[in-house]
Scaffold this motif. Structure first.
Motif, PDB file in Angstrom:
ATOM      1  N   ASN A 116     -49.524   0.898   4.346  1.00 41.06           N
ATOM      2  CA  ASN A 116     -48.583   1.920   3.881  1.00 41.06           C
ATOM      3  C   ASN A 116     -47.497   1.310   3.002  1.00 41.06           C
ATOM      4  N   ARG A 117     -47.083   0.092   3.335  1.00 40.01           N
ATOM      5  CA  ARG A 117     -46.112  -0.618   2.499  1.00 40.01           C
ATOM      6  C   ARG A 117     -46.706  -0.902   1.116  1.00 40.01           C
ATOM      7  N   GLU A 118     -47.958  -1.310   1.074  1.00 40.19           N
ATOM      8  CA  GLU A 118     -48.635  -1.569  -0.206  1.00 40.19           C
ATOM      9  C   GLU A 118     -48.765  -0.289  -1.032  1.00 40.19           C
ATOM     10  N   ILE A 119     -49.105   0.810  -0.377  1.00 43.40           N
ATOM     11  CA  ILE A 119     -49.211   2.100  -1.070  1.00 43.40           C
ATOM     12  C   ILE A 119     -47.859   2.466  -1.693  1.00 43.40           C
ATOM     13  N   ALA A 120     -46.775   2.274  -0.950  1.00 37.76           N
ATOM     14  CA  ALA A 120     -45.437   2.577  -1.464  1.00 37.76           C
ATOM     15  C   ALA A 120     -45.112   1.694  -2.669  1.00 37.76           C
ATOM     16  N   THR A 121     -45.466   0.417  -2.595  1.00 38.96           N
ATOM     17  CA  THR A 121     -45.215  -0.505  -3.707  1.00 38.96           C
ATOM     18  C   THR A 121     -45.999  -0.078  -4.947  1.00 38.96           C
ATOM     19  N   LEU A 122     -47.264   0.268  -4.765  1.00 42.04           N
ATOM     20  CA  LEU A 122     -48.099   0.676  -5.894  1.00 42.04           C
ATOM     21  C   LEU A 122     -47.611   1.990  -6.499  1.00 42.04           C
ATOM     22  N   ASN A 123     -47.184   2.937  -5.667  1.00 42.38           N
ATOM     23  CA  ASN A 123     -46.632   4.183  -6.186  1.00 42.38           C
ATOM     24  C   ASN A 123     -45.329   3.939  -6.942  1.00 42.38           C
ATOM     25  N   ALA A 124     -44.524   2.999  -6.465  1.00 46.09           N
ATOM     26  CA  ALA A 124     -43.296   2.637  -7.185  1.00 46.09           C
ATOM     27  C   ALA A 124     -43.638   2.049  -8.551  1.00 46.09           C
ATOM     28  N   MET A 125     -44.710   1.264  -8.618  1.00 52.05           N
ATOM     29  CA  MET A 125     -45.149   0.713  -9.903  1.00 52.05           C
ATOM     30  C   MET A 125     -45.541   1.837 -10.857  1.00 52.05           C
ATOM     31  N   LEU A 126     -46.262   2.836 -10.347  1.00 52.78           N
ATOM     32  CA  LEU A 126     -46.644   3.966 -11.188  1.00 52.78           C
ATOM     33  C   LEU A 126     -45.411   4.687 -11.728  1.00 52.78           C
ATOM     34  N   ARG A 127     -44.455   4.965 -10.841  1.00 51.19           N
ATOM     35  CA  ARG A 127     -43.238   5.657 -11.277  1.00 51.19           C
ATOM     36  C   ARG A 127     -42.486   4.831 -12.317  1.00 51.19           C
TER      37      ARG A 127
END
Length: 134
Positions: A116-127
């Protein structure tokens, strides 16, 4: 200067080796491409059992990873990895429900947290790239 026959003596064994190495993969690919997938119900192959309850989650992850696309290779990678990590979360949740082994359950819980931490990091990269999160 190297004579043509010397070059040929060096190249032929290399080409023969490459042909041998490539043949199984090419045959497998050709055989798979030639298969008629219409009417095949892959979900039946992925029916959960007590020993392997992960089939539906794996199939869902695979389908979502295959569908994930972006405007360039970087965005596509991020979107595919998000689905990969979500698949790990889903499988870990199944392990929590299905396993009585305390060590497995502990690792599954740790995996859920880290994925879940990785998903949050990747979504932050997208944003940060000006792209919508997924």
């Amino acid at each position: 200067m190297t004579r043509p026959e010397e070059i040929e003596l060096r190249i032929v064994p290399v080409l023969a080796t490459l042909a041998l190495l490539a043949t199984p993969a090419l045959a497998q690919q050709a055989g798979h491409q030639g298969m008629n997938h219409q009417g095949m119900d892959h979900s039946k192959m992925m029916q959960p059992t007590a020993a392997n309850p992960y089939g539906p989650a794996e199939m869902d992850m695979h389908q979502k990873m295959m569908a994930a696309k972006g405007a360039d290779a970087g965005e596509t990678w991020i979107r595919k990895m998000i689905e990969h990590h979500r698949g790990a979360v889903a499988m870990s949740q199944i392990a929590l429900r299905s396993s009585q082994n305390a060590e497995v359950r502990g690792e599954a819980q740790k995996a859920i947290t880290s994925q879940n931490r990785e998903i949050a990091t990747l979504n932050a990269m997208l944003r940060k790239m000006g792209k919508p999160a997924q």
